[in-house]
Design an enzyme around this catalytic site. Structure first.
Site, PDB file in Angstrom:
ATOM      1  N   HIS A 138     -93.708 -49.292 -45.097  1.00  0.00           N
ATOM      2  CA  HIS A 138     -94.623 -48.835 -44.045  1.00  0.00           C
ATOM      3  C   HIS A 138     -95.873 -48.121 -44.554  1.00  0.00           C
ATOM      4  CE1 HIS A 138     -92.457 -44.922 -44.311  1.00  0.00           C
ATOM      5  NE2 HIS A 138     -93.542 -44.403 -43.746  1.00  0.00           N
ATOM      6  N   HIS A 139     -95.968 -47.852 -45.861  1.00  0.00           N
ATOM      7  CA  HIS A 139     -97.201 -47.292 -46.434  1.00  0.00           C
ATOM      8  C   HIS A 139     -97.912 -48.290 -47.352  1.00  0.00           C
ATOM      9  CE1 HIS A 139     -97.649 -43.300 -44.820  1.00  0.00           C
ATOM     10  NE2 HIS A 139     -96.351 -43.090 -44.981  1.00  0.00           N
TER      11      HIS A 139
ATOM     12  N   HIS B 295     -91.376 -41.170 -50.487  1.00  0.00           N
ATOM     13  CA  HIS B 295     -90.556 -41.124 -49.277  1.00  0.00           C
ATOM     14  C   HIS B 295     -90.234 -42.485 -48.664  1.00  0.00           C
ATOM     15  CE1 HIS B 295     -94.164 -41.189 -46.609  1.00  0.00           C
ATOM     16  NE2 HIS B 295     -93.309 -41.608 -45.710  1.00  0.00           N
TER      17      HIS B 295
ATOM     18  N   LYS C 186     -88.464 -38.498 -46.029  1.00  0.00           N
ATOM     19  CA  LYS C 186     -89.072 -37.185 -46.241  1.00  0.00           C
ATOM     20  C   LYS C 186     -88.014 -36.108 -46.456  1.00  0.00           C
ATOM     21  CE  LYS C 186     -93.583 -38.045 -44.228  1.00  0.00           C
ATOM     22  NZ  LYS C 186     -94.534 -37.735 -43.162  1.00  0.00           N
TER      23      LYS C 186
ATOM     24  N   ASP D 142     -98.164 -45.631 -37.063  1.00  0.00           N
ATOM     25  CA  ASP D 142     -97.946 -44.350 -37.727  1.00  0.00           C
ATOM     26  C   ASP D 142     -99.280 -43.655 -37.976  1.00  0.00           C
ATOM     27  OD1 ASP D 142     -96.553 -42.304 -39.162  1.00  0.00           O
ATOM     28  OD2 ASP D 142     -96.774 -43.404 -41.035  1.00  0.00           O
TER      29      ASP D 142
ATOM     30  N   HIS E 109     -88.665 -44.440 -39.934  1.00  0.00           N
ATOM     31  CA  HIS E 109     -89.611 -44.723 -41.021  1.00  0.00           C
ATOM     32  C   HIS E 109     -89.837 -43.553 -41.968  1.00  0.00           C
ATOM     33  CE1 HIS E 109     -92.551 -42.887 -38.244  1.00  0.00           C
ATOM     34  NE2 HIS E 109     -93.328 -42.706 -39.297  1.00  0.00           N
ATOM     35  N   ASP E 110     -89.739 -42.336 -41.504  1.00  0.00           N
ATOM     36  CA  ASP E 110     -90.007 -41.172 -42.352  1.00  0.00           C
ATOM     37  C   ASP E 110     -88.760 -40.409 -42.776  1.00  0.00           C
ATOM     38  OD1 ASP E 110     -92.743 -41.376 -42.752  1.00  0.00           O
ATOM     39  OD2 ASP E 110     -93.261 -40.126 -41.034  1.00  0.00           O
TER      40      ASP E 110
END
Length: 194
Positions: free
Chosen positions: A117-118, A93, A68, A146, A64-65
């Site tokens: 996811h954000h 990201h 970044k 998260d 998921h990240d």
């Protein structure tokens, strides 16, 4: 389960290389990703997701990240609040993660989870401002997990919260930041796990 079964064998090493690059020199990144993946699968199973859906969820939660990689380390490790320009960079990201993974991960489900996811239940999230059930279920699960993990893990910009406080915050944000059903499952499952 084998979440890498979603990725063609010829691309597995590329995806692992992206994950390794994203976590290079940052043990918290790797442990956070694996913790988010494990708890996301538990919540997905509680919702009755099928094996293939759980594999997609596990892979997306782990990755998921990865976007970044496009965020400077100076922003990721900043000990205080981000300024407006830094937030603009940070908010890229999720979309960057989906873009980086797209050549190697043919699953639109995995890419949608990473990208979304954000997003927030109330529509105030990013990158697209999706609301409620417009947000893929997997992304709603990863969002709550998260957030929980981020609250109980050390961060350079704030002290760690105890699990009870973090669990209470999940419920406080249900219907705003989080899908209420996902927040309730995370609250229930983190009671024993945290």
């Amino acid at each position: 389960m084998n979440p890498t079964s979603i990725i063609p064998k010829s691309e597995t090493s590329e995806v692992e290389a992206l994950f390794s690059r994203a976590s290079a020199g940052d043990l918290l990144f790797r442990s956070h990703a694996l913790r988010v993946a494990g708890l996301s699968v538990r919540i997905g199973a509680a919702f009755g997701l099928k094996r293939r859906e759980l594999e997609s969820l596990e892979l997306a939660a782990k990755l998921h990240d990865v976007g970044k990689l496009a965020v400077p380390r100076s922003i990721l490790a900043k000990p205080g609040p981000l300024d407006d320009e830094e937030w603009i960079t940070m908010r890229r990201h999720p979309a960057e993660g989906a873009r980086l993974l797209a050549p190697y991960v043919p699953s639109t489900e995995v890419l949608a989870i990473v990208r979304s996811h954000h997003e927030r239940w109330d529509g105030a999230g990013y990158p697209e401002g999706l609301t409620g059930e417009q947000i893929p279920l997997g992304a709603r699960i990863v969002a709550v997990v998260d957030a929980f993990c981020a609250m109980v893990e050390p961060r350079p910009y704030r002290p760690t919260l105890d699990a009870a406080t973090a669990r209470a915050e999940l419920l406080a944000q249900a219907g705003r930041q989080f899908d209420p059903a996902c927040a309730a499952q995370a609250h229930r499952l983190t009671g024993a796990a945290a």
